[in-house]
Write an enzyme that holds these catalytic residues in place. Structure first.
Site, short mmCIF file in Angstrom:
data_model
loop_
_atom_site.label_atom_id
_atom_site.label_comp_id
_atom_site.label_asym_id
_atom_site.label_seq_id
_atom_site.Cartn_x
_atom_site.Cartn_y
_atom_site.Cartn_z
N TYR A 1 0.77 -1.22 -0.09
CA TYR A 1 -0.09 -0.07 0.15
C TYR A 1 0.85 1.33 0.09
O TYR A 1 0.59 2.22 -0.89
CB TYR A 1 -1.06 0.06 1.29
CG TYR A 1 -1.89 -1.02 1.00
CD1 TYR A 1 -3.27 -0.89 0.39
CD2 TYR A 1 -1.71 -2.33 1.83
CE1 TYR A 1 -4.21 -1.94 0.52
CE2 TYR A 1 -2.72 -3.25 1.72
CZ TYR A 1 -3.93 -3.23 1.04
OH TYR A 1 -4.86 -4.09 1.12
N ASN B 1 -12.65 -1.14 -4.62
CA ASN B 1 -12.50 -1.52 -6.15
C ASN B 1 -13.74 -2.06 -6.31
O ASN B 1 -14.08 -3.17 -5.88
CB ASN B 1 -11.30 -2.47 -6.20
CG ASN B 1 -11.11 -2.93 -7.62
OD1 ASN B 1 -11.52 -2.52 -8.87
ND2 ASN B 1 -10.29 -4.13 -7.71
N CYS C 1 -6.85 -5.94 -7.25
CA CYS C 1 -6.56 -5.24 -5.96
C CYS C 1 -5.99 -6.14 -4.95
O CYS C 1 -5.45 -6.00 -4.00
CB CYS C 1 -7.73 -4.60 -5.18
SG CYS C 1 -9.08 -5.78 -5.35
N HIS C 2 -6.28 -7.63 -5.46
CA HIS C 2 -5.61 -8.43 -4.50
C HIS C 2 -4.11 -8.77 -4.59
O HIS C 2 -3.48 -9.40 -3.70
CB HIS C 2 -6.00 -10.03 -5.08
CG HIS C 2 -5.88 -10.15 -6.47
ND1 HIS C 2 -6.38 -9.76 -7.48
CD2 HIS C 2 -4.77 -11.05 -7.15
CE1 HIS C 2 -5.88 -10.28 -8.77
NE2 HIS C 2 -4.92 -11.04 -8.38
N GLU D 1 -1.65 -17.11 -9.30
CA GLU D 1 -0.51 -16.18 -9.96
C GLU D 1 0.80 -16.61 -9.53
O GLU D 1 1.76 -15.72 -10.18
CB GLU D 1 -0.86 -14.75 -9.78
CG GLU D 1 -2.02 -14.40 -10.28
CD GLU D 1 -2.54 -12.97 -10.11
OE1 GLU D 1 -1.70 -12.23 -9.82
OE2 GLU D 1 -3.53 -12.29 -10.52
#
Length: 153
Positions: free
Chosen positions: A87, A114, A122-123, A149
Site C-alpha cells: 500500500y 475497487n 487489488c488482490h 498467480e
C-alpha cells in the site's frame, strides 16, 4: 460473482457478500448473462482460473469513486500478474512530484472499494511486510488468487 455492465463496458464485478458490496436495487438481474460482454468475461475468468490467462481484454468502466480513488484503481491495473506491491509503494507511486505524500491508508481505502474484482487486481496489494491484509472479498480469496498467480507459496 455478481457483475454489472455500463453501456458496452464492465462497470462492476464483486464476490457475493464482499465488503462494500453495492446496492444493486434497480439493476436488472436478467439480460446481462446473455450479453456478449458477460460471455467474454466468463471465458476470460475461466482461462485465468485455469492458469491460461494473465491479462484481461474486457473494456472496463469502474463506477463511483472520487478522482483520487479512480487514480488508485487505474494504478492497480498496472500491477503485473504474479507481482505484488505494498500500500505504501502504491501511495508513493501516486504522490505528486512536489506535493504532499499520499497516505497508505487513503490508498488502502480506495483499493478496498475497487468495484471490479480480479480484473482490476487489488488482490496484488499487500502490507509493507508482505502480509496479506485488507481484501474486501476475504483474505482466503486474496491468498488463492495470489497462489494462482504464483505470487506467494
Amino acid at each position: 460473482m455478481v457483475g454489472m455492465r455500463v453501456d458496452e463496458a464492465l462497470g462492476g464485478l464483486w464476490f457475493v457478500g464482499q465488503a462494500h458490496f453495492p446496492d444493486l436495487t434497480g439493476v436488472p438481474e436478467e439480460g446481462y448473462s446473455n450479453h456478449p460482454l458477460w460471455s467474454e468475461l466468463t471465458r476470460e475468468l475461466e482461462a485465468y482460473a485455469a492458469g491460461e490467462r494473465q491479462t484481461f481484454n474486457l473494456p472496463l468502466t469502474p463506477q463511483g469513486g472520487s478522482p483520487f480513488t479512480q487514480r488508485v484503481w487505474s494504478a492497480l491495473q498496472g500491477i503485473p500478474w504474479g507481482c505484488t506491491v505494498s500500500y505504501g509503494d502504491l501511495a508513493r507511486q501516486l504522490a505528486p512530484g512536489d506535493g504532499p505524500a499520499t497516505s497508505a491508508r487513503a490508498v488502502g481505502s480506495a483499493v478496498g472499494r475497487n468495484p471490479i474484482s480480479i480484473l482490476i487486481p487489488c488482490h496484488r496489494v499487500v502490507g509493507a511486510d508482505g502480509r496479506l491484509t485488507g481484501y474486501a472479498g476475504g483474505i482466503e480469496k486474496k491468498a488463492a488468487l495470489l497462489r494462482l498467480e504464483q505470487a506467494i507459496d
